[in-house]
Design an enzyme around this catalytic site. Structure first.
Site, PDB file in Angstrom:
ATOM      1  N   GLU A 173       0.799  -1.223   0.000  1.00 13.35           N
ATOM      2  CA  GLU A 173       0.000   0.000   0.000  1.00 13.35           C
ATOM      3  C   GLU A 173       0.839   1.284   0.000  1.00 13.35           C
ATOM      4  O   GLU A 173       0.812   2.066   0.961  1.00 13.35           O
ATOM      5  CB  GLU A 173      -0.969   0.007   1.191  1.00 13.35           C
ATOM      6  CG  GLU A 173      -1.925  -1.169   1.173  1.00 13.35           C
ATOM      7  CD  GLU A 173      -3.000  -1.096   2.254  1.00 13.35           C
ATOM      8  OE1 GLU A 173      -2.885  -0.235   3.160  1.00 13.35           O
ATOM      9  OE2 GLU A 173      -3.952  -1.888   2.206  1.00 13.35           O
ATOM     10  N   ASN A 298      -5.667  -5.077  -2.051  1.00 17.61           N
ATOM     11  CA  ASN A 298      -6.205  -5.007  -0.697  1.00 17.61           C
ATOM     12  C   ASN A 298      -7.535  -4.274  -0.793  1.00 17.61           C
ATOM     13  O   ASN A 298      -7.576  -3.087  -1.125  1.00 17.61           O
ATOM     14  CB  ASN A 298      -5.260  -4.237   0.229  1.00 17.61           C
ATOM     15  CG  ASN A 298      -3.930  -4.947   0.414  1.00 17.61           C
ATOM     16  OD1 ASN A 298      -3.727  -6.058  -0.073  1.00 17.61           O
ATOM     17  ND2 ASN A 298      -3.015  -4.315   1.120  1.00 17.61           N
ATOM     18  N   TYR A 300     -11.236  -3.367   1.011  1.00 17.27           N
ATOM     19  CA  TYR A 300     -12.077  -3.331   2.214  1.00 17.27           C
ATOM     20  C   TYR A 300     -13.436  -2.697   1.973  1.00 17.27           C
ATOM     21  O   TYR A 300     -14.433  -3.153   2.518  1.00 17.27           O
ATOM     22  CB  TYR A 300     -11.352  -2.575   3.341  1.00 17.27           C
ATOM     23  CG  TYR A 300     -10.174  -3.348   3.865  1.00 17.27           C
ATOM     24  CD1 TYR A 300     -10.347  -4.331   4.832  1.00 17.27           C
ATOM     25  CD2 TYR A 300      -8.896  -3.148   3.342  1.00 17.27           C
ATOM     26  CE1 TYR A 300      -9.271  -5.073   5.293  1.00 17.27           C
ATOM     27  CE2 TYR A 300      -7.816  -3.889   3.799  1.00 17.27           C
ATOM     28  CZ  TYR A 300      -8.012  -4.851   4.773  1.00 17.27           C
ATOM     29  OH  TYR A 300      -6.949  -5.604   5.211  1.00 17.27           O
TER      30      TYR A 300
END
Ligand code: FCB
Length: 465
Positions: A173, A298, A300
């Site tokens: 990230e 990633n 979410y």
């Protein structure tokens, strides 16, 4: 059918699909200075009063540094065939450059060997936010020398573990490293400067490219980059909201992927951010082009966006979706966003191989009843997001694996231990691990869908037991 009982597709997952969980060094290991390790910026940050909720630190965390054998056995019991972890740079090179600490390398070599013994494929992240403090003292990621420091560190790991680790990730990230660490200041090292952020982002891109080139020279073939992605949807069809959505999309989703795949910063971002740093940020595009062998996604949540002149720095604010399910992080639960972002990558960047390297949810778990933790919202989150992943695969995305965040409840950065993402509960008073229902469901699903235990004659139940 409710979200918790909806059946997951058992077939149609690609052959060799990886079913894993993910963690990172500072969040689980504890013993940050053991065996000759140097301090990291997270060690210093967590020990600075007021930076982390309740004064929590990673001094003990999940004590994984001393319990890694037990934790690998737990992974095996869950039926995982893959595990994503990160290496703490300051364990390997305590001063960030120069002298190598053999005992630090030994820890990760032993971890990797244990994983392989259990048939669990390691995925190694070189940098998950814990820069050696000694390098921060020399300017950290703001320093023009930082890409070289990173490539030298990467080379040591490639040489030490390249014979047994197949899957590598350079940075976790970079957007969060740049903005959390240097713009919003809620993560280490806690700066707040737009100009510095633009420079750091550029150096992170160069660091990724330098590590990739180093890996190539060392004969390493599967090197990825893990990015946090969050699809952006306009709050209304107004031209202002559409433009704001595009700006936020450039800021969050394209700032790093456009340079590595296409060789240039998104034009809609250059005006906003790079005004703070006009010369270097528009430097030769080819220096930034460094297509990884795979993308780690990633995922979410999503954002619904409206134009907002008061928002800084992109004048595009996220609109809270009241009435929709939210996690404890105040992140909306939106599985369709995973399908959307995966198909977006496929279309924009030429269908690279993708691993979902993080996906999960923090919820306040109920107390154990009869040795069981009925974490129904996390079970629902897991099921619906795996459905969303499977839909993307069937739409042509080259999806190779899924890593749930996280194996264990752990140190959630500035939230300390207050947010629990684990499929396995950790009682931080005595370090006991207890598999939650979400972990049991995941194990059942892996069995059914063809993970490591696919040849065993198990009843095909998706119920938690
Ligand atoms: C991601 C981080 C990871 C974890 C999750 C919840 O941004 O990579 O370490 O904190 O969020």
């Amino acid at each position: 059918m409710t979200e918790t009982t909806v059946a997951l597709p058992a077939d149609g997952w690609p052959p060799g699909f990886l079913w894993g969980t993910a963690t990172s060094a500072y969040q689980i290991e504890g013993s940050p200075l053991a065996d000759g390790a140097g301090p990291s910026i997270w060690h210093r940050f967590a020990h600075t009063p007021g930076r982390v909720l309740n004064g929590d630190t990673g001094d003990v965390a999940c004590d994984h540094y001393r319990r890694s054998d037990e934790d690998v056995a737990l992974m095996a019991a869950l039926g995982l065939n893959a595990y994503r972890f990160s290496v703490a740079w300051a364990r390997i090179i305590p001063e960030g450059t120069g002298r190598v600490n053999q005992r630090g390398l030994d820890f990760y070599r032993r971890l990797v060997d244990r994983l392989l013994e259990h048939g669990i494929e390691p995925m190694l992240t070189l940098y998950h936010w814990d820069l050696p403090e000694a390098l921060d003292a020399r300017g950290g990621w703001s320093s023009d020398a930082s890409p070289g420091w990173f490539a030298d560190y990467a080379r040591i790991l490639f040489r030490a573990l390249g014979d047994r680790v197949r899957l590598w990730i350079t940075l976790n990230e970079p957007w969060v490293v740049a903005t959390g660490g240097y713009l919003f200041g809620d993560l280490a090292p806690g700066h707040r400067s737009l100009g510095e952020t633009a420079i750091v982002a550029h150096h992170l891109l160069r660091a990724h490219a330098a590590a990739l080139a180093t890996g190539r020279a060392e004969g390493i073939r599967h090197i990825g980059l893990a990015v946090n992605l969050e699809p952006q949807y306009p709050a209304s069809p107004s031209p202002e909201d559409l433009a704001a959505t595009a700006r936020r999309d450039a800021f969050i989703n394209r700032w790093f992927l456009d340079p590595v795949f296409l060789g240039a910063y998104p034009t809609d971002l250059v005006d906003i951010l790079c005004a703070a740093w006009p010369v270097r940020s528009q430097s030769t595009p080819d220096a930034l082009r460094a297509p990884p062998d795979f993308i780690g996604v990633n995922y979410y949540s999503r954002s619904v966006v409206r134009n907002d002149p008061k928002d800084w720095p992109v004048k595009a604010a996220r609109v809270r979706q009241d009435g929709r399910p939210q996690t404890e992080m105040d992140w909306e639960v939106y599985p369709q966003g995973l399908t959307d972002i995966l198909t977006w990558i496929e279309g924009r960047y030429g269908n690279p191989p993708i691993y979902i390297t993080e996906n999960g949810a923090a919820f306040a778990d109920p107390l154990p009843v009869g040795g069981r933790i009925h974490d129904r919202p996390r079970v629902a989150y897991l099921r619906t997001h795996l459905m969303a992943a499977s839909r993307a695969f069937h739409q042509g995305v080259d999806l190779r694996g899924y890593f749930a965040w996280s194996l264990l409840d752990n140190f959630e950065w500035s939230h300390g231990f207050s947010k629990r993402f684990g499929l396995v509960q950790v009682d931080f008073t005595n370090q006991r691990r207890l598999v939650k229902d979400s972990g049991r469901v995941y194990r059942a699903l892996i069995r059914r869908c063809g993970g490591r235990t696919r040849d065993q004659d198990e009843p095909h139940s998706e119920q938690p037991d």
